[in-house]
Design an enzyme around this catalytic site. Structure first.
Site, PDB file in Angstrom:
ATOM      1  N   ASP A 401      38.076  28.687  34.735  1.00  0.00           N
ATOM      2  CA  ASP A 401      37.292  29.273  35.816  1.00  0.00           C
ATOM      3  C   ASP A 401      38.184  29.800  36.936  1.00  0.00           C
ATOM      4  O   ASP A 401      39.390  29.553  36.992  1.00  0.00           O
ATOM      5  CB  ASP A 401      36.330  28.218  36.357  1.00  0.00           C
ATOM      6  CG  ASP A 401      35.099  28.821  37.009  1.00  0.00           C
ATOM      7  OD1 ASP A 401      35.004  30.056  37.083  1.00  0.00           O
ATOM      8  OD2 ASP A 401      34.224  28.043  37.448  1.00  0.00           O
ATOM      9  N   GLU A 404      40.107  34.228  41.064  1.00  0.00           N
ATOM     10  CA  GLU A 404      39.922  35.283  42.051  1.00  0.00           C
ATOM     11  C   GLU A 404      39.996  34.788  43.490  1.00  0.00           C
ATOM     12  O   GLU A 404      39.789  35.559  44.425  1.00  0.00           O
ATOM     13  CB  GLU A 404      38.588  36.005  41.829  1.00  0.00           C
ATOM     14  CG  GLU A 404      37.351  35.135  41.887  1.00  0.00           C
ATOM     15  CD  GLU A 404      37.055  34.386  40.600  1.00  0.00           C
ATOM     16  OE1 GLU A 404      36.417  34.946  39.721  1.00  0.00           O
ATOM     17  OE2 GLU A 404      37.488  33.225  40.477  1.00  0.00           O
ATOM     18  N   ASP A 468      28.653  34.407  37.047  1.00  0.00           N
ATOM     19  CA  ASP A 468      27.550  33.570  37.534  1.00  0.00           C
ATOM     20  C   ASP A 468      26.327  34.411  37.904  1.00  0.00           C
ATOM     21  O   ASP A 468      26.015  34.604  39.084  1.00  0.00           O
ATOM     22  CB  ASP A 468      27.999  32.763  38.743  1.00  0.00           C
ATOM     23  CG  ASP A 468      29.137  31.805  38.418  1.00  0.00           C
ATOM     24  OD1 ASP A 468      29.383  31.567  37.226  1.00  0.00           O
ATOM     25  OD2 ASP A 468      29.771  31.304  39.358  1.00  0.00           O
TER      26      ASP A 468
END
Length: 676
Positions: A401, A404, A468
């Site tokens: 995950d 960024e 998401d």
């Protein structure tokens, strides 16, 4: 017609001198025309204003100077550009095989603009993974990896609520995975080799303006007679993924985060007739409950309290042909053991103004940034965390995950400014994971998936996931966005894409419906990997096994997904050989059919299946465009339809609009799916 192409020889860029300037060509396509009266190249200087709040960025630019470089001196393949004759050149261009090398006069020039020729009606795709618009024509797209936002539509209440409470509403261009590369309907592709903040501005009818907050090292371009040829060349340039493992395409990966109860709940899926290839428990490391919902404890090792005897449980699943997957990201919780270990070794990034460890606020808990620009830190994470705590423990995959979130004001071991390290950070993170997998000889077997990316992530990340999405059908953040994400990223060499079945983000009373889960399951059955997710607030949302009808529907879709494995395996082989994505825009194989070009929420699954998921609530019928040049057989009724028409087809839940190409060698396989 043959859809397995051989590598198209790359067309070199060349320069053609004009009376008052020059043109740049790639193949038989003119891409830049530079004249004194209409310059294509500009340089300047500016100062960024950047605010980060939990992965969401507000970015402005104070441009101090923008200089048009009107005067060109050309000597063979070398061009020197100046503001005017008699002034010192500020930018040097050298035409090289495949591209244009750039060299600025000095570091003070930290802004760059290039105007590329545009045609009326031209379509433009790529830009990394774009979720709102597959065709980028007519809009401006900043290219900066970040949280994509909640709602991503400033006209909606959901986005407004996310903005006012957490600066997290986002907009149409926000994406976890940007990339300064686009494909034009003029059958060329262009890439800007830079790690800086960049933007593609496609709003002017006469030119496309490329912006970068540093003078790029290179501008690369490709041309080919077909889009298939362009995709081959781009995937060769950026890297091709290993073949997906057979276990990943042979059933569904069921996502549960319910501690040791997850194993009992998995048995309910199996009893319902689901084909299960994996159990994904992101909470294998333990939970931390915040106002956002149930989150994980970011200390990357098995949590014995939440999963007693996990190693034995993993072995028992493996004996049944079911893999176990977990979760990891590149940050360490400040209250965890591994944070202390990394800090003692000097592996965490520091503040710019002191030798203190830089702590990032992730929403009610702080974390350190593992400094992957320090080779020892990268090796430590790959070996100590992923190698020992995950692969050696028995995990066969994980969500890798984030990536960024790198702050721009962090101090890193390599000394490079955070503004230039932020965008490539996901690619660096992907390499850490890939190196760990390779160290155990499990490339092509252990499977990790990422949402963040930048140029070159293709060479390391074996599988993208769409991020998401909100748990709804909304235009800019719901189920339909994952189709656009798959198509845009696929053209740039990312062959494999998938998403969270049912979406992830549930905020401000927005919760899943049974219809959403079932429609998402239908779409996921016709993607390379089928994986469910319980979302950020599992207790507030319907889960697949919380409704017998939803579970039965999901189980049937997993069986369809598994039955397609022989077809998908062939597509995976083709991806390794050619770089072609498994989910493809209709025009990739029907270039002469103009009606295929506007389609962005249906796709070809390989050359022989056409999938048009139902992405609006309450729809019992759905309009599907069938490409001209082929006849199409409806998957569920076996009725034949000629191509070149929009078909209004009955599409009740359980029978999503799917067609196969008449005459396919896989016809017997496809024909049997309706009886599952």
């Amino acid at each position: 017609m043959c859809y397995r192409c051989h590598m198209v020889e790359r067309a070199d860029m060349r320069i053609e001198q004009l009376a008052d300037g020059f043109e740049l060509w790639v193949g038989d396509v003119a891409i830049v025309r530079h004249r004194a009266a209409e310059p294509a190249f500009f340089v300047g200087s500016g100062r960024p204003l950047v605010e980060m709040y939990r992965g969401n960025f507000a970015i402005e630019d104070r441009v101090d100077e923008r200089l048009p470089l009107r005067h060109a001196e050309i000597a063979g393949n070398l061009v020197r550009l100046a503001v005017a004759a008699g002034l010192a050149p500020l930018l040097e261009l050298r035409v090289e095989p495949g591209g244009l090398a750039l060299n600025a006069a000095g570091p003070a020039l930290n802004r760059f603009w290039l105007r590329v020729l545009a045609d009326a009606g031209e379509r433009l795709w790529g830009g990394g993974e774009q979720m709102s618009y597959f065709d980028m024509a007519g809009r401006r797209f900043p290219l900066w990896t970040s949280e994509p936002g909640v709602g991503r539509d400033k006209s909606t209440q959901l986005t407004w609520q996310a903005d006012v409470t957490g600066k997290s509403g986002g907009d149409y261009w926000n994406t976890n995975y940007p990339q300064p590369t686009y494909v034009s309907s003029r059958r060329y592709a262009l890439h800007v080799e830079t790690d800086a903040y960049a933007a593609f501005d496609f709003r002017d009818p006469d030119f496309h303006e490329i912006e970068a907050w540093a003078v790029p090292a290179r501008i690369e371009a490709w041309a080919a007679p077909s889009f298939v040829g362009l995709v081959e060349q781009l995937s060769a340039r950026f890297g091709r993924q290993p073949r997906l493992p057979d276990w990943a395409i042979g059933g569904a990966i069921v996502g549960l985060k319910d501690g040791e109860r997850s194993f009992d709940r998995l048995e309910g899926f199996v009893a319902a007739g689901a084909e299960v290839s994996g159990l994904w428990c992101e909470d294998w490391v333990g939970l931390r409950v915040t106002s956002f919902g149930k989150r994980l404890f970011w200390d990357w090792k098995a949590n014995e309290a939440r999963y007693p005897g996990l190693r034995g449980r993993i072995a028992a699943l493996a004996a049944r042909g079911i893999r176990f997957l977990g979760y990891v990201n590149p940050y360490l919780a400040a209250d965890g053991v591994q944070f202390v270990e990394a800090a003692e070794r000097g592996y965490l990034a520091l503040r710019q103004d002191s030798d203190d460890i830089y702590l990032v606020d992730f929403g009610e808990f702080d974390c350190g940034v593992v400094d992957f620009t320090n080779p020892d830190a990268a090796k430590w994470f790959a070996e100590r965390i992923i190698g020992q705590e995950m692969l050696d423990f028995g995990l066969s995959g994980w969500m890798a995950d984030f990536g960024e979130y790198l702050p721009v004001d962090v101090r890193l071991s390599n000394g490079v400014d955070g503004m230039l390290m932020h965008n490539p950070w996901p690619t660096i993170w992907a390499k850490v994971n890939a190196d760990a997998v390779a160290s155990r000889g499990r490339t092509g077997d252990a499977l990790f998936f990422m949402r963040a990316g930048w140029t070159g992530v293709q060479a390391h990340c074996p599988l993208l996931w769409a991020g998401d999405q909100s748990v709804d059908f909304s235009r800019h953040d719901g189920i339909g966005t994952v189709i656009r994400g798959a198509l845009s990223s696929g053209l740039l060499g990312n062959a494999y894409h998938h998403s969270d079945i049912g979406g992830y983000t549930s905020l401000f009373g927005n919760v899943r419906t049974a219809e959403l889960i079932m429609r998402w399951s239908e779409m996921a059955a016709f993607t390379p990997v089928m994986r469910s997710h319980e979302g950020n607030r599992p207790d507030d949302n319907l889960q697949i096994d919380g409704d017998p009808q939803v579970l039965a529907h999901f189980a049937r879709m997993t069986r369809i997904h598994a039955a397609l494995a022989p077809y998908v395996a062939g597509l995976c082989d083709e991806a390794v050989a050619t770089g072609l994505p498994l989910q493809r825009p209709l025009f990739l194989h029907f270039e002469e059919d103009a009606a295929c070009y506007p389609v962005e929420t249906a796709y070809l699954y390989g050359p022989d299946l056409l999938v048009a998921p139902v992405i609006e609530p309450g729809a019992e019928r759905w309009q599907v465009y069938l490409p001209a040049g082929a006849d199409w057989i409806h998957l569920w009724s076996h009725e034949a339809h000629s191509g070149g028409q929009v078909l209004d087809v009955e599409s009740p839940i359980g029978s999503p609009p799917v067609f196969w190409r008449a005459g396919s060698v896989h016809e017997a396989l496809f024909a049997g799916l309706a009886s599952i």
